[in-house]
Design a protein around this motif. Structure first.
Motif, mmCIF file in Angstrom:
data_model
loop_
_atom_site.group_PDB
_atom_site.id
_atom_site.type_symbol
_atom_site.label_atom_id
_atom_site.label_comp_id
_atom_site.label_asym_id
_atom_site.label_seq_id
_atom_site.Cartn_x
_atom_site.Cartn_y
_atom_site.Cartn_z
ATOM 1 N N GLU A 1 -9.209 -3.922 -6.524
ATOM 2 C CA GLU A 1 -8.948 -3.546 -5.423
ATOM 3 C C GLU A 1 -10.564 -3.546 -4.832
ATOM 4 O O GLU A 1 -10.492 -3.796 -3.535
ATOM 5 C CB GLU A 1 -8.153 -1.986 -5.187
ATOM 6 C CG GLU A 1 -7.106 -1.970 -3.602
ATOM 7 C CD GLU A 1 -6.448 -0.486 -3.796
ATOM 8 O OE1 GLU A 1 -6.126 -0.204 -5.151
ATOM 9 O OE2 GLU A 1 -5.994 0.502 -2.759
ATOM 10 N N GLY B 1 0.548 -1.223 0.174
ATOM 11 C CA GLY B 1 -0.458 0.098 0.165
ATOM 12 C C GLY B 1 0.970 0.704 -0.130
ATOM 13 O O GLY B 1 2.696 1.548 0.129
ATOM 14 N N HIS C 1 0.045 -11.183 4.886
ATOM 15 C CA HIS C 1 -1.155 -11.453 4.829
ATOM 16 C C HIS C 1 -0.736 -13.275 5.065
ATOM 17 O O HIS C 1 -0.456 -14.177 3.181
ATOM 18 C CB HIS C 1 -2.667 -11.566 3.924
ATOM 19 C CG HIS C 1 -2.902 -10.480 4.052
ATOM 20 N ND1 HIS C 1 -3.736 -9.599 5.863
ATOM 21 C CD2 HIS C 1 -2.505 -8.890 3.724
ATOM 22 C CE1 HIS C 1 -3.754 -8.386 5.165
ATOM 23 N NE2 HIS C 1 -3.114 -8.138 4.368
ATOM 24 N N GLY D 1 -4.258 5.621 1.471
ATOM 25 C CA GLY D 1 -3.558 6.879 1.337
ATOM 26 C C GLY D 1 -3.731 7.547 0.009
ATOM 27 O O GLY D 1 -3.536 9.086 0.312
ATOM 28 N N SER E 1 -10.288 0.901 6.233
ATOM 29 C CA SER E 1 -9.094 1.921 6.374
ATOM 30 C C SER E 1 -9.301 2.786 7.082
ATOM 31 O O SER E 1 -9.630 3.000 8.349
ATOM 32 C CB SER E 1 -8.815 2.123 5.370
ATOM 33 O OG SER E 1 -8.537 0.634 4.133
ATOM 34 N N TYR E 2 -9.027 4.053 6.118
ATOM 35 C CA TYR E 2 -8.974 5.342 7.499
ATOM 36 C C TYR E 2 -10.182 5.209 7.644
ATOM 37 O O TYR E 2 -10.108 6.747 8.583
ATOM 38 C CB TYR E 2 -8.158 6.755 6.226
ATOM 39 C CG TYR E 2 -6.458 6.576 6.379
ATOM 40 C CD1 TYR E 2 -5.697 6.979 7.310
ATOM 41 C CD2 TYR E 2 -5.893 6.469 5.019
ATOM 42 C CE1 TYR E 2 -4.733 6.656 7.506
ATOM 43 C CE2 TYR E 2 -4.425 6.435 5.082
ATOM 44 C CZ TYR E 2 -3.913 6.424 6.124
ATOM 45 O OH TYR E 2 -2.896 6.684 5.880
ATOM 46 N N LYS F 1 -12.539 -3.615 10.884
ATOM 47 C CA LYS F 1 -11.427 -4.279 10.616
ATOM 48 C C LYS F 1 -10.756 -5.450 10.604
ATOM 49 O O LYS F 1 -10.032 -5.808 9.696
ATOM 50 C CB LYS F 1 -10.307 -3.567 12.016
ATOM 51 C CG LYS F 1 -9.059 -3.016 11.248
ATOM 52 C CD LYS F 1 -7.956 -2.976 12.582
ATOM 53 C CE LYS F 1 -7.426 -1.635 12.057
ATOM 54 N NZ LYS F 1 -6.979 -0.694 10.792
ATOM 55 N N LEU G 1 -10.584 3.507 2.758
ATOM 56 C CA LEU G 1 -10.559 4.990 1.843
ATOM 57 C C LEU G 1 -8.449 4.225 2.027
ATOM 58 O O LEU G 1 -8.355 4.545 3.294
ATOM 59 C CB LEU G 1 -10.528 5.425 3.108
ATOM 60 C CG LEU G 1 -9.885 7.464 2.980
ATOM 61 C CD1 LEU G 1 -10.042 7.859 1.454
ATOM 62 C CD2 LEU G 1 -10.611 8.189 4.517
ATOM 63 N N SER H 1 -5.452 6.701 -2.957
ATOM 64 C CA SER H 1 -6.690 6.666 -3.711
ATOM 65 C C SER H 1 -7.708 5.483 -3.009
ATOM 66 O O SER H 1 -7.828 5.342 -1.764
ATOM 67 C CB SER H 1 -7.034 5.427 -4.990
ATOM 68 O OG SER H 1 -6.495 3.985 -4.531
ATOM 69 N N THR I 1 -0.419 -1.388 -4.852
ATOM 70 C CA THR I 1 -1.475 -0.263 -4.723
ATOM 71 C C THR I 1 -1.496 1.547 -5.553
ATOM 72 O O THR I 1 -0.459 1.808 -6.066
ATOM 73 C CB THR I 1 -3.161 -0.267 -3.663
ATOM 74 O OG1 THR I 1 -2.618 -0.241 -2.228
ATOM 75 C CG2 THR I 1 -3.204 -2.054 -3.119
ATOM 76 N N ALA I 2 -2.283 2.174 -4.751
ATOM 77 C CA ALA I 2 -1.613 3.526 -5.085
ATOM 78 C C ALA I 2 -0.684 4.111 -5.045
ATOM 79 O O ALA I 2 -0.187 5.076 -6.178
ATOM 80 C CB ALA I 2 -2.901 4.435 -4.434
HETATM 81 N N1 LIG Z 1 -4.622 -4.237 5.978
HETATM 82 C C1 LIG Z 1 -4.901 -3.325 5.938
HETATM 83 C C2 LIG Z 1 -3.852 -2.260 5.232
HETATM 84 C C3 LIG Z 1 -4.565 -1.116 5.652
HETATM 85 N N2 LIG Z 1 -5.167 -0.655 6.271
HETATM 86 C C4 LIG Z 1 -5.658 0.734 6.626
HETATM 87 O O1 LIG Z 1 -5.707 1.825 4.709
HETATM 88 C C5 LIG Z 1 -4.563 2.649 5.278
HETATM 89 C C6 LIG Z 1 -3.711 3.037 4.453
HETATM 90 O O2 LIG Z 1 -3.713 2.431 2.311
HETATM 91 P P1 LIG Z 1 -2.662 2.220 2.051
HETATM 92 O O3 LIG Z 1 -1.624 2.593 2.636
HETATM 93 O O4 LIG Z 1 -3.016 0.775 2.145
HETATM 94 O O5 LIG Z 1 -3.126 3.098 0.758
HETATM 95 P P2 LIG Z 1 -3.257 3.172 -0.223
HETATM 96 O O6 LIG Z 1 -2.516 2.350 -1.312
HETATM 97 O O7 LIG Z 1 -4.663 1.726 -0.505
HETATM 98 O O8 LIG Z 1 -3.783 3.940 -1.457
HETATM 99 C C7 LIG Z 1 -3.816 3.537 6.792
HETATM 100 O O9 LIG Z 1 -5.449 3.963 7.523
HETATM 101 C C8 LIG Z 1 -4.287 1.174 7.463
HETATM 102 O O10 LIG Z 1 -3.995 1.893 8.683
HETATM 103 C C9 LIG Z 1 -5.979 -1.330 7.503
HETATM 104 O O11 LIG Z 1 -6.562 -0.425 8.117
HETATM 105 N N3 LIG Z 1 -5.285 -2.356 7.221
#
Ligand SMILES: Nc1ccn([C@@H]2O[C@H](COP(=O)(O)OP(=O)(O)O)[C@@H](O)[C@H]2O)c(=O)n1
Ligand SMILES: [Ca+2]
Length: 441
Positions: free
Chosen positions: A185, A69, A76, A215, A343-344, A416, A213, A217, A143-144
């Motif tokens: 996704e 991410g 996992h 970071g 997520s966020y 979560k 939501l 996308s 991802t994004a």
């Molecule tokens: N297994 C996961 C993966 C991400 N997240 C949350 O997702 C958010 C960040 O998204 P990300 O790093 O995956 O960003 P993107 O690449 O999806 O835009 C944070 O709030 C992380 O804590 C989560 O809670 N549990």
């Protein structure tokens, strides 16, 4: 997890209990792995051992999925168990670990980025028994964060990670390290959530939409119930997806640049701009006296509050509105539905005690707005939290109301984990992977 009765009006809350999970998984696997249909075969020991207890044939298999991410990398390790050839496999559990920052922060040091992946992969060496290493697939999907890097930098990172995988003892399928298409996704997270809550078993059509939501996308995914939605949606927002012997026609879209952190930059006027040395970005969503630096995607930004001008919810909402207004498609049918959000959405709700950090909870869209007002109009009281708390909550409010067009009273189930399994696209991706590799035991 707890399930708010308001959310389950059209579904069966009993499906959420963990005791139902093995049955449910068995049902799903029966269509996932058709090879298991040899259940009529006679076994000499069947009379000696009641079903489920025969120790000789108990088999365990694993799938390793990395989520690269924009803010962190996560592993996992899923364990599946088949207790005998007659009994279908069950999802036994998940080992989860994460590191920060994400791969994109290593844009100029790809080997260091790959090292962070290797450290996580070492956990799988301990978790998976040596005799199963060669049969256990390992895959990383970015991802994004990587989508926003230049092709060259992203490829350098991916090829270093591929080397780490190839030096490991695990099964490395073709295309094992890639940037995932944003629409997957959303689809895969929808599969995970509806699978874990029991909505994909049988022909139950009470599925729940999902909101992620990240970071960089954000995704929205749901199964349209009305013909109107299919007619009115842009073509590339609708997709057919096959899983568990069913075809799902989903509405899904990933908005790149609308993740929480990208939205901070957009609000500050710093997204997709060349940042001049020492340039300062100011916002009414930040504490008046604040001046600080922030690193995101390998770039350093200087930002601060409106020293002389206004601060607080009203001016902040107007700033944030510019980022979302008119930029997102608003399907009518979601206004009256409820959604799973993670997520966020989860993190900011938990940070401000709107929900319990461990349990999650159910909120209405207006709860985010109420909290945004409280934080933005009293920034000094919340100064020990992130300086972005007001901006983040205001953005979430604007994204939900003005972006997607949800009502004030739309219900959001903040989650979560379901039955102790992360609500992430990674489980859906692992099903897809096992299906494509024909891994059957
Ligand atoms: N297994 C996961 C993966 C991400 N997240 C949350 O997702 C958010 C960040 O998204 P990300 O790093 O995956 O960003 P993107 O690449 O999806 O835009 C944070 O709030 C992380 O804590 C989560 O809670 N549990
Ligand atoms: Ca994510």
């Amino acid at each position: 997890m707890t399930v708010d009765p308001r959310l389950t009006a059209s579904s069966d809350p009993g499906r959420m209990t963990s005791s139902r999970l093995p049955i449910l998984l068995a049902l799903v696997f029966s269509s996932l792995f058709p090879v298991f249909s040899h259940s009529n075969r006679e076994m000499w020991f069947q009379d000696l051992f009641p079903p489920n207890t025969c120790p000789i044939n108990a088999k365990t298999f694993y799938g390793i999925m990395f989520d690269a991410g924009s803010t962190g990398t996560r592993i996992h390790i899923y364990t599946f168990v088949q207790k005998s050839p007659e009994i279908l496999p069950e999802l036994e559990g998940e080992i989860f670990e994460s590191v920060k920052p994400g791969l994109s922060a290593y844009a100029d040091q790809p080997e260091k980025g790959a090292e962070s992946v290797k450290r996580l992969l070492d956990m799988a060496i301990d978790a998976v028994p040596p005799h199963l290493w060669k049969k256990t697939p390992v895959v990383l999907k970015a991802t994004a964060g990587l989508r926003l890097l230049s092709e060259e930098k992203a490829q350098a990172l991916l090829s270093e990670v591929k080397e780490v995988f190839e030096e490991s003892p695990f099964l490395v399928p073709e295309d094992s390290v890639s940037i995932m298409d944003g629409s997957y996704e959303g689809i895969l997270a929808w599969i995970t959530v509806n699978f874990l809550t029991g909505q994909l078993a049988g022909h139950n059509q009470h599925t729940t939409g999902t909101l992620d939501l990240g970071g960089a996308s954000t995704q929205i995914t749901f199964l349209p119930r009305f013909e109107e939605t299919l007619k009115e949606s842009p073509r590339d927002f609708l997709t057919s997806f096959e899983m568990f012997n069913s075809t799902y026609k989903l509405y899904t879209h990933s908005y790149l640049g609308f993740g929480l952190k990208a939205a901070r930059l957009a609000t500050l006027g710093a997204l997709n701009t060349e940042v001049a040395d020492g340039q300062m970005f100011r916002s009414s969503c930040l504490p008046k006296q604040l001046e600080a630096e922030w690193h995101f995607g390998g770039v350093k930004y200087r930002y601060g509050g409106n020293k002389e001008g206004e601060t607080g919810f009203k001016p902040c909402y107007l700033e944030v509105l510019k980022v979302v207004k008119g930029k997102l498609h608003q399907p009518d049918e979601i206004r009256g539905s409820s959604f799973y959000a993670f997520s966020y959405y989860y993190d900011r709700a938990a940070d401000t005690n709107l929900i319990d950090y461990e349990q999650g909870g159910v909120l209405e869209v207006r709860d985010f707005e109420r909290k945004a007002k409280e934080v933005c109009d009293n920034m000094e009281r919340f100064s020990s939290a992130s300086p972005f708390l007001c901006m983040d909550l205001t953005y979430i409010t604007a994204l939900l109301k003005e972006g997607f067009g949800f009502r004030d009273n739309t219900l959001l189930q903040l989650t979560k984990k379901v039955n102790n399994i992360e609500t992430s696209w990674t489980l859906g991706a692992t099903f897809h992977l096992l299906q494509s590799l024909g891994i059957t035991y």
